[in-house]
Write a protein that holds these residues in place. Structure first.
Motif, short mmCIF file in Angstrom:
data_model
loop_
_atom_site.label_atom_id
_atom_site.label_comp_id
_atom_site.label_asym_id
_atom_site.label_seq_id
_atom_site.Cartn_x
_atom_site.Cartn_y
_atom_site.Cartn_z
N ARG A 1 22.89 51.42 77.78
CA ARG A 1 21.85 51.43 76.76
C ARG A 1 21.53 52.85 76.32
O ARG A 1 21.24 53.12 75.16
N ILE B 1 23.80 54.10 70.99
CA ILE B 1 22.51 54.18 70.32
C ILE B 1 22.63 53.68 68.89
O ILE B 1 23.53 54.08 68.16
N HIS C 1 20.77 53.87 65.58
CA HIS C 1 19.65 54.54 64.92
C HIS C 1 18.98 53.59 63.95
O HIS C 1 19.63 52.82 63.26
N HIS D 1 12.34 47.86 64.65
CA HIS D 1 12.44 48.44 65.98
C HIS D 1 11.05 48.73 66.52
O HIS D 1 10.21 49.28 65.84
N HIS E 1 9.19 50.25 70.21
CA HIS E 1 9.28 50.65 71.61
C HIS E 1 8.42 49.68 72.41
O HIS E 1 7.30 49.39 72.05
N ALA F 1 8.75 55.73 77.03
CA ALA F 1 10.16 55.38 77.04
C ALA F 1 11.03 56.52 77.55
O ALA F 1 10.87 57.66 77.16
N VAL G 1 6.04 59.00 72.65
CA VAL G 1 7.17 59.54 71.88
C VAL G 1 7.47 58.63 70.70
O VAL G 1 7.59 57.42 70.85
N SER H 1 10.43 58.44 67.80
CA SER H 1 11.72 59.05 67.48
C SER H 1 12.56 58.08 66.68
O SER H 1 13.00 57.06 67.20
N GLN H 2 12.78 58.38 65.42
CA GLN H 2 13.57 57.51 64.55
C GLN H 2 14.26 58.33 63.46
O GLN H 2 13.80 59.41 63.10
N THR H 3 15.33 57.74 62.94
CA THR H 3 15.93 58.29 61.73
C THR H 3 15.47 57.45 60.55
O THR H 3 15.62 56.23 60.56
N ALA I 1 15.50 62.73 60.51
CA ALA I 1 15.33 62.41 61.92
C ALA I 1 13.99 63.00 62.34
O ALA I 1 13.75 64.20 62.14
N VAL I 2 13.14 62.16 62.86
CA VAL I 2 11.78 62.60 63.21
C VAL I 2 11.52 62.34 64.69
O VAL I 2 11.79 61.24 65.18
N THR I 3 11.02 63.33 65.37
CA THR I 3 10.56 63.14 66.74
C THR I 3 9.16 63.73 66.87
O THR I 3 8.95 64.90 66.53
#
Lengths: 225, 168
Positions: B4, B10, B12, B26, B28, B33, B50, B52-54, B134-136
């Motif tokens: 996983r 992964i 995205h 999606h 979480h 996570a 957290v 985190s996604q594109t 891409a954002v985190t």
């Protein structure tokens, strides 16, 4: 295979400093290759990357690997976890695979800002195929040190405790009194670590990277690519 | 090997963030996570939420590099303001955006100044209509659901303000 683990809290400036270190190492290698060419000696490393960067990010979508890759570097990714805990086995497998196939001279591992770099070194020393000692570099944000010591005291203290070298970054954003206090606090946590003040937003003296890599050379300066 | 978490496995998320709407399938399910120091170090409270996604970015008009830069800057600022308003502590917020013709922007912040870099040192010759970001966002003192809403609403509000509409 020389391994450097870059630890340090979120936003401390690890990626920018790794770009600078990578640039230093590649320049150093180019000089060596040039010298070898003149002597008509072939390096066994010419066919494989001299440097591999392993990028670990806590999020499912990586960002730093894109930045490092845009600098032209060989990058491997481990996302959605932390190599000091949930992805420790994945890191070991990846590193051993790199040692077997790519055989680089240098591997830089960028941890997540939540990692305990000492845990990573312990795991790799136990299960890794490398033979050279691992160096741990912890990057500290001088501007945010006092806040972080309140928000995540165990984490920041342990990151410093486990370091061979502590880079006190962002000194351009903190006054001398604050920087001295941070340095004193770091010394009280880890007296044996080498402490170096710098600012990742500017030129990093080559002497900093020579200190960390043990390289010889002139006093030229490098900065991120 | 953990399949996983392996990079090859992964998937995205690509979230359509046009003016009209965005959607994501999606979510979480775990609060923190991908990170577990367990109770050994007593550091559970030190682990942040957290996001985190594109994201797929679609503009309804031609954008210059300066307009895109300002938009992303304002978006990041909105996330910072949300965190500061709710007394959350920002670990790190990063955006890496890629557009046509190799134009790339890297923005990052820790709650103070926002750093902006054109990583590829390229500027688009033609106006831009689409790209990816891409954002985190890593923030202490909140949960992932709240953080996700703050990031995605921040984008919608920034877009609305940019195009002269009232913020949502």
């Amino acid at each position: 295979m020389n391994i450097i683990i870059f630890g340090g809290f979120l936003g401390a400036g690890k990626t920018s400093l790794i770009l600078s270190l990578a640039s230093f190492l590649i320049q150093k290698n180019l000089k060596e290759v040039h010298q070898n060419d003149q002597q008509e000696v072939q390096s066994p490393y010419l066919q494989s990357p001299y440097l591999v960067i392993i990028e670990n990010e806590i999020g499912e979508t990586g960002i730093d690997h894109k930045i490092l890759r845009s600098g032209g570097y060989e990058v491997r990714e481990l996302f959605a976890g932390c190599v000091c805990c949930t992805l420790a086995a994945d890191l070991t497998v990846m590193l051993n695979e790199i040692a077997d196939t790519l055989k680089p001279q240098w591997v830089i591992i960028e941890c997540t800002g939540l990692a305990y770099p000492g845990n990573i070194a312990d795991t790799l020393n136990r299960y890794g195929k490398h033979s050279d000692p691992i160096r741990i570099v912890t990057v500290v944000d001088a501007e945010r040190w006092e806040e972080l010591a309140e928000v995540a005291p165990i984490l920041v203290e342990k990151q410093v405790q486990e370091a061979d070298v502590v880079l006190i970054n962002k000194i351009d954003l903190a006054d001398d009194e604050v920087i001295s206090l941070v340095e004193d606090r770091i010394h009280s946590i880890n007296a044996s670590a080498k402490k170096i003040r710098l600012s990742g937003s500017g030129m990093i003296p080559g002497s900093v990277w020579r200190e960390i890599t043990g390289a010889n050379g002139s006093s030229e300066e490098v900065t991120e690519k | 090997m953990n399949q996983r978490n392996h990079p090859n496995h992964i998937e995205h998320d690509h979230v359509d963030l046009s003016h009209e709407s965005y959607h994501t399938d999606h979510d979480h399910t775990s609060h923190h996570a991908g990170h577990d120091h367990g109770a050994l170090l007593g550091a559970a409270e030190e682990i942040p939420a957290v996001f985190s996604q594109t994201l797929f970015l679609q503009f309804d008009k031609d954008m210059t590099e300066n307009a895109i830069c300002a938009l992303l800057y304002d978006w990041l600022t909105s996330i910072q303001h949300w965190a500061l308003f709710h007394h959350h502590y920002i670990g790190h917020i990063k955006i890496f955006a890629e557009f046509e013709e190799g134009f790339q922007l890297w923005l990052s912040a820790t709650g103070r100044e926002i750093s902006v870099k054109n990583t590829a040192m390229k500027l688009p010759k033609n106006p831009v209509r689409r790209g990816t970001a891409a954002v985190t966002a890593i923030v202490f003192g909140t949960d992932e659901a709240s953080l996700k809403v703050a990031v995605l609403n921040g984008w919608e509000e920034t877009l609305a303000l940019q195009s002269g509409k009232a913020a949502i």
